[in-house]
Motif scaffolding. Sequence first.
Motif, PDB file in Angstrom:
ATOM      1  N   ALA A 178      -5.343  -6.741  -0.252  1.00  0.00           N
ATOM      2  CA  ALA A 178      -4.472  -7.242   0.809  1.00  0.00           C
ATOM      3  C   ALA A 178      -5.112  -8.366   1.610  1.00  0.00           C
ATOM      4  CB  ALA A 178      -4.096  -6.096   1.743  1.00  0.00           C
ATOM      5  N   LEU A 179      -6.418  -8.544   1.481  1.00  0.00           N
ATOM      6  CA  LEU A 179      -7.112  -9.612   2.198  1.00  0.00           C
ATOM      7  C   LEU A 179      -7.234 -10.893   1.383  1.00  0.00           C
ATOM      8  CD1 LEU A 179     -10.007  -7.528   3.815  1.00  0.00           C
ATOM      9  CD2 LEU A 179      -7.895  -8.321   4.904  1.00  0.00           C
ATOM     10  N   GLU A 180      -6.868 -10.837   0.119  1.00  0.00           N
ATOM     11  CA  GLU A 180      -6.982 -12.020  -0.733  1.00  0.00           C
ATOM     12  C   GLU A 180      -5.919 -13.047  -0.382  1.00  0.00           C
ATOM     13  OE1 GLU A 180      -6.832 -10.672  -4.729  1.00  0.00           O
ATOM     14  OE2 GLU A 180      -8.727  -9.564  -4.608  1.00  0.00           O
ATOM     15  N   ARG A 181      -6.215 -14.307  -0.688  1.00  0.00           N
ATOM     16  CA  ARG A 181      -5.271 -15.385  -0.390  1.00  0.00           C
ATOM     17  C   ARG A 181      -4.203 -15.473  -1.473  1.00  0.00           C
ATOM     18  NH1 ARG A 181      -6.869 -18.879   3.552  1.00  0.00           N
ATOM     19  NH2 ARG A 181      -9.006 -18.660   4.330  1.00  0.00           N
ATOM     20  N   GLY A 182      -3.057 -16.000  -1.073  1.00  0.00           N
ATOM     21  CA  GLY A 182      -1.971 -16.195  -2.018  1.00  0.00           C
ATOM     22  C   GLY A 182      -0.927 -15.106  -1.890  1.00  0.00           C
ATOM     23  N   VAL A 183       0.333 -15.515  -1.891  1.00  0.00           N
ATOM     24  CA  VAL A 183       1.437 -14.584  -1.714  1.00  0.00           C
ATOM     25  C   VAL A 183       2.442 -14.789  -2.833  1.00  0.00           C
ATOM     26  CG1 VAL A 183       3.360 -13.915  -0.224  1.00  0.00           C
ATOM     27  CG2 VAL A 183       1.143 -14.516   0.793  1.00  0.00           C
ATOM     28  N   ALA A 184       2.809 -13.707  -3.513  1.00  0.00           N
ATOM     29  CA  ALA A 184       3.844 -13.762  -4.543  1.00  0.00           C
ATOM     30  C   ALA A 184       5.204 -13.530  -3.905  1.00  0.00           C
ATOM     31  CB  ALA A 184       3.585 -12.711  -5.619  1.00  0.00           C
ATOM     32  N   ALA A 185       6.228 -14.226  -4.394  1.00  0.00           N
ATOM     33  CA  ALA A 185       7.596 -14.034  -3.911  1.00  0.00           C
ATOM     34  C   ALA A 185       8.332 -13.091  -4.855  1.00  0.00           C
ATOM     35  CB  ALA A 185       8.322 -15.375  -3.838  1.00  0.00           C
ATOM     36  N   PRO A 186       9.274 -12.304  -4.324  1.00  0.00           N
ATOM     37  CA  PRO A 186       9.955 -11.331  -5.177  1.00  0.00           C
ATOM     38  C   PRO A 186      10.999 -11.960  -6.086  1.00  0.00           C
ATOM     39  CG  PRO A 186      10.876 -11.255  -2.978  1.00  0.00           C
ATOM     40  CD  PRO A 186       9.726 -12.222  -2.924  1.00  0.00           C
ATOM     41  N   GLY A 187      11.105 -11.429  -7.290  1.00  0.00           N
ATOM     42  CA  GLY A 187      12.214 -11.743  -8.165  1.00  0.00           C
ATOM     43  C   GLY A 187      13.206 -10.603  -8.118  1.00  0.00           C
ATOM     44  N   PRO A 188      14.186 -10.602  -9.004  1.00  0.00           N
ATOM     45  CA  PRO A 188      15.165  -9.494  -9.018  1.00  0.00           C
ATOM     46  C   PRO A 188      14.489  -8.161  -9.302  1.00  0.00           C
ATOM     47  CG  PRO A 188      15.942 -11.364 -10.319  1.00  0.00           C
ATOM     48  CD  PRO A 188      14.509 -11.644  -9.982  1.00  0.00           C
ATOM     49  N   SER A 189      14.902  -7.129  -8.578  1.00  0.00           N
ATOM     50  CA  SER A 189      14.343  -5.795  -8.777  1.00  0.00           C
ATOM     51  C   SER A 189      14.780  -5.217 -10.117  1.00  0.00           C
ATOM     52  CB  SER A 189      14.794  -4.874  -7.647  1.00  0.00           C
ATOM     53  OG  SER A 189      14.435  -3.537  -7.911  1.00  0.00           O
ATOM     54  N   LEU A 190      13.896  -4.436 -10.712  1.00  0.00           N
ATOM     55  CA  LEU A 190      14.210  -3.743 -11.967  1.00  0.00           C
ATOM     56  C   LEU A 190      14.695  -2.321 -11.713  1.00  0.00           C
ATOM     57  CD1 LEU A 190      11.140  -4.923 -14.060  1.00  0.00           C
ATOM     58  CD2 LEU A 190      13.459  -5.854 -14.066  1.00  0.00           C
ATOM     59  N   GLY A 191      14.781  -1.903 -10.449  1.00  0.00           N
ATOM     60  CA  GLY A 191      15.189  -0.544 -10.124  1.00  0.00           C
ATOM     61  C   GLY A 191      13.999   0.324  -9.799  1.00  0.00           C
ATOM     62  N   LEU A 192      14.133   1.616 -10.010  1.00  0.00           N
ATOM     63  CA  LEU A 192      13.037   2.531  -9.718  1.00  0.00           C
ATOM     64  C   LEU A 192      13.191   3.812 -10.523  1.00  0.00           C
ATOM     65  CD1 LEU A 192      13.531   4.567  -6.471  1.00  0.00           C
ATOM     66  CD2 LEU A 192      15.334   3.106  -7.358  1.00  0.00           C
ATOM     67  N   VAL A 193      12.124   4.602 -10.515  1.00  0.00           N
ATOM     68  CA  VAL A 193      12.093   5.891 -11.201  1.00  0.00           C
ATOM     69  C   VAL A 193      11.709   6.961 -10.191  1.00  0.00           C
ATOM     70  CG1 VAL A 193      10.939   7.277 -12.983  1.00  0.00           C
ATOM     71  CG2 VAL A 193      11.520   4.878 -13.427  1.00  0.00           C
ATOM     72  N   THR A 194      12.437   8.073 -10.207  1.00  0.00           N
ATOM     73  CA  THR A 194      12.068   9.264  -9.442  1.00  0.00           C
ATOM     74  C   THR A 194      12.095  10.451 -10.397  1.00  0.00           C
ATOM     75  OG1 THR A 194      14.381   9.510  -8.755  1.00  0.00           O
ATOM     76  CG2 THR A 194      12.892   8.391  -7.216  1.00  0.00           C
ATOM     77  N   PHE A 195      11.761  11.622  -9.906  1.00  0.00           N
ATOM     78  CA  PHE A 195      11.660  12.797 -10.768  1.00  0.00           C
ATOM     79  C   PHE A 195      12.635  13.870 -10.310  1.00  0.00           C
ATOM     80  CE2 PHE A 195       7.846  10.471 -11.543  1.00  0.00           C
ATOM     81  CZ  PHE A 195       7.520  10.726 -12.875  1.00  0.00           C
ATOM     82  N   GLU A 196      13.532  14.261 -11.194  1.00  0.00           N
ATOM     83  CA  GLU A 196      14.549  15.268 -10.882  1.00  0.00           C
ATOM     84  C   GLU A 196      13.883  16.584 -10.481  1.00  0.00           C
ATOM     85  OE1 GLU A 196      18.054  16.892 -10.108  1.00  0.00           O
ATOM     86  OE2 GLU A 196      17.944  14.842 -10.907  1.00  0.00           O
ATOM     87  N   GLY A 197      14.229  17.068  -9.283  1.00  0.00           N
ATOM     88  CA  GLY A 197      13.659  18.307  -8.787  1.00  0.00           C
ATOM     89  C   GLY A 197      12.160  18.249  -8.583  1.00  0.00           C
ATOM     90  N   GLY A 198      11.579  17.046  -8.548  1.00  0.00           N
ATOM     91  CA  GLY A 198      10.133  16.917  -8.421  1.00  0.00           C
ATOM     92  C   GLY A 198       9.376  17.401  -9.637  1.00  0.00           C
ATOM     93  N   GLU A 199      10.079  17.550 -10.782  1.00  0.00           N
ATOM     94  CA  GLU A 199       9.456  18.072 -11.999  1.00  0.00           C
ATOM     95  C   GLU A 199       8.893  16.929 -12.839  1.00  0.00           C
ATOM     96  OE1 GLU A 199      12.139  20.638 -14.070  1.00  0.00           O
ATOM     97  OE2 GLU A 199      12.745  21.688 -12.243  1.00  0.00           O
ATOM     98  N   PRO A 200       7.620  16.980 -13.207  1.00  0.00           N
ATOM     99  CA  PRO A 200       6.989  15.840 -13.891  1.00  0.00           C
ATOM    100  C   PRO A 200       7.561  15.532 -15.262  1.00  0.00           C
ATOM    101  CG  PRO A 200       5.511  17.731 -13.831  1.00  0.00           C
ATOM    102  CD  PRO A 200       6.659  18.067 -12.941  1.00  0.00           C
ATOM    103  N   ASP A 201       8.271  16.465 -15.875  1.00  0.00           N
ATOM    104  CA  ASP A 201       8.835  16.203 -17.197  1.00  0.00           C
ATOM    105  C   ASP A 201      10.282  15.736 -17.140  1.00  0.00           C
ATOM    106  OD1 ASP A 201       9.845  18.588 -16.290  1.00  0.00           O
ATOM    107  OD2 ASP A 201       9.728  19.620 -18.223  1.00  0.00           O
TER     108      ASP A 201
END
Length: 413
Positions: A178-201
């Motif tokens: 976080a202390l390094e120089r240079g900032v990337a700008a966001p492109g379109p999001s690809l979405g996200l992943v969560t876990f049904e019922g908190g179950e790892p499988d």
Amino acid sequence: MAERTADAAADAFARAEGPRGGLAACLFAAAHAAPQRTALRDSGDRAGWCGRPPIVWTYAAAAEIVGRLARGIGGWRLPAGSRIGLWFSGGAEAALAHLAVETAGHLPCAMPASWDDEQLAAGIETAGLVGVLTEGRRGERRPAENLTRAAMRQFNLRYLAAFGPGVPDGVISLDAMALERGVAAPGPSLGLVTFEGGEPDRPVYRPAAALAAAIAAHLDALPLTADERILTLLPAHDLRGLVTGLGAALTVGAGLETVIPFDEAGFRAALLRPVPTRLVAPARIEPALAALPLPWTVRALNVVHRAPAHLRATPGFAAPQRLDSLTLGEEAVITRPGLRDLAATLAFPDRAPLPRALLALARGADGSLAYRGPACAVAPLHRGDVPEPDADTWRETGRPVLLAQGDPDNAAG
């Protein structure tokens, strides 16, 4: 008057530009339009919990840190859309990590902080993660050390990174990044992943448009304004926490304050901050909240239930303007203005004034609920290609969503 006009323009800019590109786009849009607004704040004894002081970031500062972290993640030279885990207990750092992964063009995979070593290894394997971001200390636990042990069993896990003190050898320091120089700008999001019922499988994939639709359907019940803050007692590792917390706040350019881990003194101090507040709390602690007088700053109380649920008003609980949200696993969030309205919506969904272009409901003869629309377009995630969820197919709970129901006429609304 000029200040109000500027704020209105800032809000319009954030609403128009943000949701189309994902949560990171919302952050950067608000940073452009209203840089000095508070974006993220931590409450409670963070120093005792993770060895770090509480964080307060403006939108401008948060966007800069997210951009620096994203540039550092970009230096890992992973293929675009790589799956990167987020293993945090909650708070500002968890939000920054999520937004940085999204900004870097990868797929954030939020994992419950409660997982043990076996669950952690299973989740990494099932979701096909190539990297994980976490924290060095979490109370008595040391998540970064847990990750180094998991990495010995996961040959595809190439990058480990962590915030905070106590980062072991072989784990990249996110503080240094976080202390390094240079900032990337966001492109379109690809979405996200969560876990049904908190179950790892059971990882599930949600496109960015589906998350935006879920947030919009939630906010339709009671719009949030940029001059408010969300004070939440829910972590952002699942749909209920993301929709009611980080997602809602960033979509309108409001602030998000997280009380994790919970401690009463920190919570009381957070409540008394002189900011118009929407308090988000799980239904299981509603009786405890009833014993705590809520200050004038709390404009709305959002009680979040999991299906199947008991929808019963807490006796003697004088709430401010109220929202009740029912989460159907990782698929849908149904939010209505109060228990009575939510109960009526579940009993007679065809009559409910829902935003049907986003989320439509129907009730079966056996009491089960069916739903469809962009707000619940999710699909199981496999190790291969990212799926394409179908928003037009009816999905069924397969069971009643309520175990018992109080009298709607007497429910708090």
